[in-house]
Design a protein around this motif. Structure first.
Motif, PDB file in Angstrom:
ATOM      1  N   ASP A  21      -9.130   2.398   5.333  1.00  0.00           N
ATOM      2  CA  ASP A  21     -10.209   2.141   6.299  1.00  0.00           C
ATOM      3  C   ASP A  21      -9.701   1.529   7.593  1.00  0.00           C
ATOM      4  N   TRP A  22      -8.621   0.749   7.498  1.00  0.00           N
ATOM      5  CA  TRP A  22      -8.168   0.011   8.684  1.00  0.00           C
ATOM      6  C   TRP A  22      -7.791   0.943   9.840  1.00  0.00           C
ATOM      7  N   ARG A  23      -7.425   2.206   9.535  1.00  0.00           N
ATOM      8  CA  ARG A  23      -7.037   3.114  10.620  1.00  0.00           C
ATOM      9  C   ARG A  23      -8.232   3.536  11.483  1.00  0.00           C
ATOM     10  N   ALA A  24      -9.439   3.175  11.077  1.00  0.00           N
ATOM     11  CA  ALA A  24     -10.616   3.451  11.910  1.00  0.00           C
ATOM     12  C   ALA A  24     -11.098   2.191  12.629  1.00  0.00           C
ATOM     13  N   GLU A  27      -4.052  -6.257  -7.009  1.00  0.00           N
ATOM     14  CA  GLU A  27      -3.764  -5.117  -7.873  1.00  0.00           C
ATOM     15  C   GLU A  27      -2.629  -4.265  -7.281  1.00  0.00           C
ATOM     16  N   ARG A  28      -2.662  -4.099  -5.969  1.00  0.00           N
ATOM     17  CA  ARG A  28      -1.588  -3.325  -5.325  1.00  0.00           C
ATOM     18  C   ARG A  28      -0.239  -4.025  -5.482  1.00  0.00           C
ATOM     19  N   ALA A  29      -0.240  -5.337  -5.301  1.00  0.00           N
ATOM     20  CA  ALA A  29       1.023  -6.081  -5.466  1.00  0.00           C
ATOM     21  C   ALA A  29       1.523  -5.939  -6.910  1.00  0.00           C
ATOM     22  N   ILE A  35      -1.193   5.481  19.275  1.00  0.00           N
ATOM     23  CA  ILE A  35      -0.347   4.337  18.873  1.00  0.00           C
ATOM     24  C   ILE A  35       0.004   4.395  17.391  1.00  0.00           C
ATOM     25  N   GLU A  36      -0.937   4.784  16.554  1.00  0.00           N
ATOM     26  CA  GLU A  36      -0.707   4.683  15.111  1.00  0.00           C
ATOM     27  C   GLU A  36       0.272   5.753  14.607  1.00  0.00           C
ATOM     28  N   HIS A  37       0.156   6.956  15.127  1.00  0.00           N
ATOM     29  CA  HIS A  37       1.033   8.021  14.627  1.00  0.00           C
ATOM     30  C   HIS A  37       2.087   8.411  15.660  1.00  0.00           C
ATOM     31  N   PRO A  71      13.579  10.575   3.472  1.00  0.00           N
ATOM     32  CA  PRO A  71      13.743  10.013   4.818  1.00  0.00           C
ATOM     33  C   PRO A  71      13.726   8.489   4.811  1.00  0.00           C
ATOM     34  N   TYR A  72      12.917   7.908   3.923  1.00  0.00           N
ATOM     35  CA  TYR A  72      12.824   6.446   3.872  1.00  0.00           C
ATOM     36  C   TYR A  72      14.053   5.861   3.187  1.00  0.00           C
ATOM     37  N   ALA A  73      14.671   6.631   2.280  1.00  0.00           N
ATOM     38  CA  ALA A  73      15.922   6.169   1.662  1.00  0.00           C
ATOM     39  C   ALA A  73      17.030   6.126   2.717  1.00  0.00           C
ATOM     40  N   VAL A  95      13.219  -1.476  12.607  1.00  0.00           N
ATOM     41  CA  VAL A  95      11.812  -1.073  12.738  1.00  0.00           C
ATOM     42  C   VAL A  95      11.636   0.299  12.081  1.00  0.00           C
ATOM     43  N   GLY A  96      10.452   0.518  11.523  1.00  0.00           N
ATOM     44  CA  GLY A  96      10.198   1.724  10.727  1.00  0.00           C
ATOM     45  C   GLY A  96       9.927   2.998  11.514  1.00  0.00           C
ATOM     46  N   LEU A  97      10.620   3.167  12.639  1.00  0.00           N
ATOM     47  CA  LEU A  97      10.495   4.440  13.379  1.00  0.00           C
ATOM     48  C   LEU A  97      11.436   5.435  12.706  1.00  0.00           C
ATOM     49  N   TRP A 125      -1.082  -3.668   7.130  1.00  0.00           N
ATOM     50  CA  TRP A 125      -1.613  -2.913   8.254  1.00  0.00           C
ATOM     51  C   TRP A 125      -1.191  -3.613   9.539  1.00  0.00           C
ATOM     52  N   THR A 126      -1.308  -2.919  10.651  1.00  0.00           N
ATOM     53  CA  THR A 126      -0.582  -3.274  11.869  1.00  0.00           C
ATOM     54  C   THR A 126      -0.904  -4.679  12.391  1.00  0.00           C
ATOM     55  N   SER A 127      -2.171  -5.095  12.355  1.00  0.00           N
ATOM     56  CA  SER A 127      -2.534  -6.391  12.943  1.00  0.00           C
ATOM     57  C   SER A 127      -1.884  -7.568  12.228  1.00  0.00           C
ATOM     58  N   TYR A 168       3.860  -9.168  -2.429  1.00  0.00           N
ATOM     59  CA  TYR A 168       2.623  -9.887  -2.110  1.00  0.00           C
ATOM     60  C   TYR A 168       1.705  -8.960  -1.335  1.00  0.00           C
ATOM     61  N   ASP A 169       0.459  -8.902  -1.765  1.00  0.00           N
ATOM     62  CA  ASP A 169      -0.574  -8.158  -1.037  1.00  0.00           C
ATOM     63  C   ASP A 169      -1.868  -8.928  -1.229  1.00  0.00           C
ATOM     64  N   THR A 170      -2.697  -8.963  -0.192  1.00  0.00           N
ATOM     65  CA  THR A 170      -3.998  -9.616  -0.342  1.00  0.00           C
ATOM     66  C   THR A 170      -4.828  -8.883  -1.396  1.00  0.00           C
ATOM     67  N   CYS A 179      10.433  -4.189   9.718  1.00  0.00           N
ATOM     68  CA  CYS A 179       9.032  -4.211  10.147  1.00  0.00           C
ATOM     69  C   CYS A 179       8.540  -2.796  10.400  1.00  0.00           C
ATOM     70  N   GLU A 180       7.442  -2.460   9.769  1.00  0.00           N
ATOM     71  CA  GLU A 180       6.870  -1.133   9.999  1.00  0.00           C
ATOM     72  C   GLU A 180       6.384  -0.990  11.447  1.00  0.00           C
ATOM     73  N   LYS A 181       6.288   0.264  11.891  1.00  0.00           N
ATOM     74  CA  LYS A 181       5.672   0.578  13.167  1.00  0.00           C
ATOM     75  C   LYS A 181       4.184   0.711  12.951  1.00  0.00           C
ATOM     76  N   PRO A 182       3.318   0.672  13.931  1.00  0.00           N
ATOM     77  CA  PRO A 182       3.552   0.093  15.246  1.00  0.00           C
ATOM     78  C   PRO A 182       3.846  -1.405  15.082  1.00  0.00           C
ATOM     79  N   GLY A 185       0.812  -1.209   0.000  1.00  0.00           N
ATOM     80  CA  GLY A 185       0.000   0.000   0.000  1.00  0.00           C
ATOM     81  C   GLY A 185       0.845   1.258   0.000  1.00  0.00           C
ATOM     82  N   HIS A 186       0.354   2.261   0.715  1.00  0.00           N
ATOM     83  CA  HIS A 186       0.962   3.600   0.719  1.00  0.00           C
ATOM     84  C   HIS A 186       2.444   3.575   1.110  1.00  0.00           C
ATOM     85  N   ILE A 187       2.737   3.057   2.312  1.00  0.00           N
ATOM     86  CA  ILE A 187       4.125   3.208   2.786  1.00  0.00           C
ATOM     87  C   ILE A 187       5.056   2.242   2.063  1.00  0.00           C
ATOM     88  N   ALA A 188       4.513   1.090   1.630  1.00  0.00           N
ATOM     89  CA  ALA A 188       5.346   0.168   0.841  1.00  0.00           C
ATOM     90  C   ALA A 188       5.779   0.842  -0.461  1.00  0.00           C
TER      91      ALA A 188
HETATM   92  N1  LIG Z   1       6.996   4.672   9.295  1.00  0.00           N
HETATM   93  C1  LIG Z   1       6.115   5.477   8.724  1.00  0.00           C
HETATM   94  O1  LIG Z   1       6.409   6.637   8.486  1.00  0.00           O
HETATM   95  C2  LIG Z   1       4.764   4.926   8.314  1.00  0.00           C
HETATM   96  C3  LIG Z   1       3.933   5.712   7.506  1.00  0.00           C
HETATM   97  C4  LIG Z   1       2.706   5.172   7.119  1.00  0.00           C
HETATM   98  C5  LIG Z   1       2.332   3.902   7.547  1.00  0.00           C
HETATM   99  N2  LIG Z   1       3.150   3.207   8.375  1.00  0.00           N
HETATM  100  C6  LIG Z   1       2.750   1.862   8.872  1.00  0.00           C
HETATM  101  O2  LIG Z   1       2.852   0.951   7.770  1.00  0.00           O
HETATM  102  C7  LIG Z   1       1.794  -0.010   7.807  1.00  0.00           C
HETATM  103  C8  LIG Z   1       0.983   0.094   6.508  1.00  0.00           C
HETATM  104  O3  LIG Z   1       0.434   1.410   6.397  1.00  0.00           O
HETATM  105  P1  LIG Z   1      -0.042   1.965   4.966  1.00  0.00           P
HETATM  106  O4  LIG Z   1      -0.301   3.404   5.145  1.00  0.00           O
HETATM  107  O5  LIG Z   1       0.908   1.551   3.917  1.00  0.00           O
HETATM  108  O6  LIG Z   1      -1.424   1.172   4.795  1.00  0.00           O
HETATM  109  P2  LIG Z   1      -2.147   0.775   3.428  1.00  0.00           P
HETATM  110  O7  LIG Z   1      -3.551   0.477   3.775  1.00  0.00           O
HETATM  111  O8  LIG Z   1      -1.879   1.792   2.373  1.00  0.00           O
HETATM  112  O9  LIG Z   1      -1.396  -0.560   2.992  1.00  0.00           O
HETATM  113  C9  LIG Z   1      -1.480  -1.749   3.754  1.00  0.00           C
HETATM  114  C10 LIG Z   1      -1.537  -2.896   2.760  1.00  0.00           C
HETATM  115  O10 LIG Z   1      -1.414  -4.151   3.470  1.00  0.00           O
HETATM  116  C11 LIG Z   1      -2.194  -5.099   2.769  1.00  0.00           C
HETATM  117  N3  LIG Z   1      -2.402  -6.247   3.636  1.00  0.00           N
HETATM  118  C12 LIG Z   1      -3.129  -6.318   4.775  1.00  0.00           C
HETATM  119  N4  LIG Z   1      -3.015  -7.520   5.335  1.00  0.00           N
HETATM  120  C13 LIG Z   1      -2.174  -8.239   4.534  1.00  0.00           C
HETATM  121  C14 LIG Z   1      -1.639  -9.557   4.606  1.00  0.00           C
HETATM  122  N5  LIG Z   1      -1.937 -10.396   5.604  1.00  0.00           N
HETATM  123  N6  LIG Z   1      -0.797  -9.957   3.637  1.00  0.00           N
HETATM  124  C15 LIG Z   1      -0.472  -9.118   2.612  1.00  0.00           C
HETATM  125  N7  LIG Z   1      -0.948  -7.860   2.502  1.00  0.00           N
HETATM  126  C16 LIG Z   1      -1.779  -7.429   3.449  1.00  0.00           C
HETATM  127  C17 LIG Z   1      -3.445  -4.334   2.390  1.00  0.00           C
HETATM  128  O11 LIG Z   1      -4.179  -4.950   1.362  1.00  0.00           O
HETATM  129  C18 LIG Z   1      -2.859  -2.978   1.990  1.00  0.00           C
HETATM  130  O12 LIG Z   1      -2.587  -2.910   0.604  1.00  0.00           O
HETATM  131  C19 LIG Z   1       0.995   0.307   9.066  1.00  0.00           C
HETATM  132  O13 LIG Z   1       1.448  -0.487  10.130  1.00  0.00           O
HETATM  133  C20 LIG Z   1       1.314   1.774   9.320  1.00  0.00           C
HETATM  134  O14 LIG Z   1       1.183   2.151  10.670  1.00  0.00           O
HETATM  135  C21 LIG Z   1       4.355   3.671   8.744  1.00  0.00           C
END
Ligand SMILES: NC(=O)c1ccc[n+]([C@@H]2O[C@H](COP(=O)([O-])OP(=O)(O)OC[C@H]3O[C@@H](n4cnc5c(N)ncnc54)[C@H](O)[C@@H]3O)[C@@H](O)[C@H]2O)c1
Length: 350
Positions: A165-168, A43-45, A179-181, A299-301, A120-122, A75-77, A38-40, A95-98, A11-14
């Motif tokens: 949506d997962w952030r809600a 299309e994103r993958a 916790i999230e931010h 910053p991510y680089a 860790v992605g802090l 997402w975090t879970s 790999y993403d569930t 591993c991304e945070k949290p 997704g976004h941060i990937a």
């Molecule tokens: N370090 C940072 O600056 C930063 C910034 C944003 C997000 N994050 C963290 O990164 C994580 C992702 O955030 P995001 O903004 O990219 O969310 P996002 O919703 O854009 O992307 C998450 C992706 O994970 C996929 N996914 C969910 N469960 C999966 C599974 N079991 N296997 C494969 N794919 C799966 C979803 O389909 C989705 O495409 C979160 O934990 C968030 O807190 C960190």
């Protein structure tokens, strides 16, 4: 040998991480490339893989077959099961945070990560302005830190560029803005000021997503009687995607910034107001990135290079899981204080 990297969660941060890794590899700064995604959400993958000439896989195990290093960006879970699968296969893990939604799961993720080279992605640990702040405070040249004010705000991140949506949903995110931010902010406060002795907190839920705090106010009291406050807010001001302001009142100077990456770090003393330069490493100029995304990706680089450089020596990168876990323990105490109406709780023993 070129390190092969796989992404779980695209997704976004990937996307940001993968742009960073692609640019680092393209400039010859690291010997690594993205080979699998790999993403569930297939299309994103497909989209992420397409920009790296990488493969997509149908599940985590076949992704692990294809790479030595895994970037966990679900997402975090989902961090825990993916980290467990990667560690069982001996893969190195970013591993991304949290780390996870609950403290018990964070402990599990941390224990797993500690078995392999990891980071860790802090990412604020790599922000030049916070490095400058930590150095200025730790040097003691402005006297002791007396009081700190940390404000972090962003628009409710289920919209705009976050679009998630997962952030809600507390079962997926663990909670809201704290916790999230602000796990980032709690980590920065620990880094700059050390461990508090006592924590008190209030959280509020103004937007009606049950279990998702959108306002958090924390007070950390330190053993030397200094204090820090953290205000963390999710609002609806769409022109403010993420913004931080930090003020550290030391005995002989006020140190402050309102930019959480390059600063500058302002210093006001009796004699003058000056700035401490906080610049990126020179190699960032070699990255082939469109100017409009350089600020977002740089910053991510820096974080990715730190990890890949550490891996080249068989080590973990900074910050490690233990550092993230310590921040999570403080966040957990803060939520417990808030549940008790803001009562002061002792900080967890280190
Ligand atoms: N370090 C940072 O600056 C930063 C910034 C944003 C997000 N994050 C963290 O990164 C994580 C992702 O955030 P995001 O903004 O990219 O969310 P996002 O919703 O854009 O992307 C998450 C992706 O994970 C996929 N996914 C969910 N469960 C999966 C599974 N079991 N296997 C494969 N794919 C799966 C979803 O389909 C989705 O495409 C979160 O934990 C968030 O807190 C960190």
């Amino acid at each position: 040998m070129t390190l092969r990297i796989g992404f779980v969660g695209c997704g976004h941060i990937a996307s940001v991480h993968s742009l960073a890794i692609g640019a680092l590899g393209g400039a010859g700064i690291v010997d690594a490339r993205v080979v699998a995604a790999y993403d569930t959400d297939t299309e994103r993958a497909r989209r992420l893989a397409g920009s790296h000439d990488a493969i997509t896989t149908d599940e985590v195990e076949s992704l692990l077959d294809a790479c030595e290093v895994v970037w966990v960006c679900t997402w975090t879970s989902e961090h825990l099961p993916v980290v467990r699968a990667a560690v069982e296969r001996g893969r190195s893990v970013f591993c991304e945070k949290p780390l996870a939604p609950s403290l018990a799961e964070c402990e599990e993720v941390a224990a797993l990560l500690q078995q392999v080279p990891h980071q860790v992605g802090l990412v604020l640990r790599h922000a030049p302005v916070f490095r400058a702040l930590a150095e200025a405070v730790h040097s003691g040249r402005f006297g002791r830190a007396l009081a700190t004010v940390f404000r972090d705000d962003q628009y409710f991140p289920n919209q705009g560029m976050y679009h998630s949506d997962w952030r809600a949903d507390p079962s997926l995110a663990g909670g809201g803005t704290l916790i999230e931010h602000s796990i980032h902010d709690v980590d920065v406060l620990r880094w700059v000021l050390g461990d508090p002795a006592q924590v008190s907190a209030r959280v509020a839920n103004q937007f009606g997503h049950a279990g998702i705090d959108d306002v958090a106010a924390l007070t950390f009291a330190y053993p030397d009687a200094s204090v820090a406050t953290l205000i963390s807010v999710w609002h609806q001001v769409m022109r403010r995607p993420s913004s931080r302001r930090v003020e550290v009142f030391c005995e002989d100077a006020l140190l402050w910034t309102d930019d959480d990456h390059l600063g500058p770090l302002h210093v006001e003393t009796t004699d003058a107001i000056s700035e401490i330069e906080a610049s990126l490493p020179a190699w960032v100029g070699d990255l082939e990135l469109a100017p409009e995304i350089t600020g977002l990706v740089a910053p991510y680089a820096v974080a990715a290079k730190a990890f890949l450089d550490a891996l080249a020596t068989g080590a973990s990168g900074e910050p490690e899981a233990a550092t993230a876990l310590a921040a999570h323990r403080l966040v957990d105490v803060a939520y417990r204080s808030a549940a008790a109406g803001g009562a002061p709780f002792p900080a967890p023993a280190r």
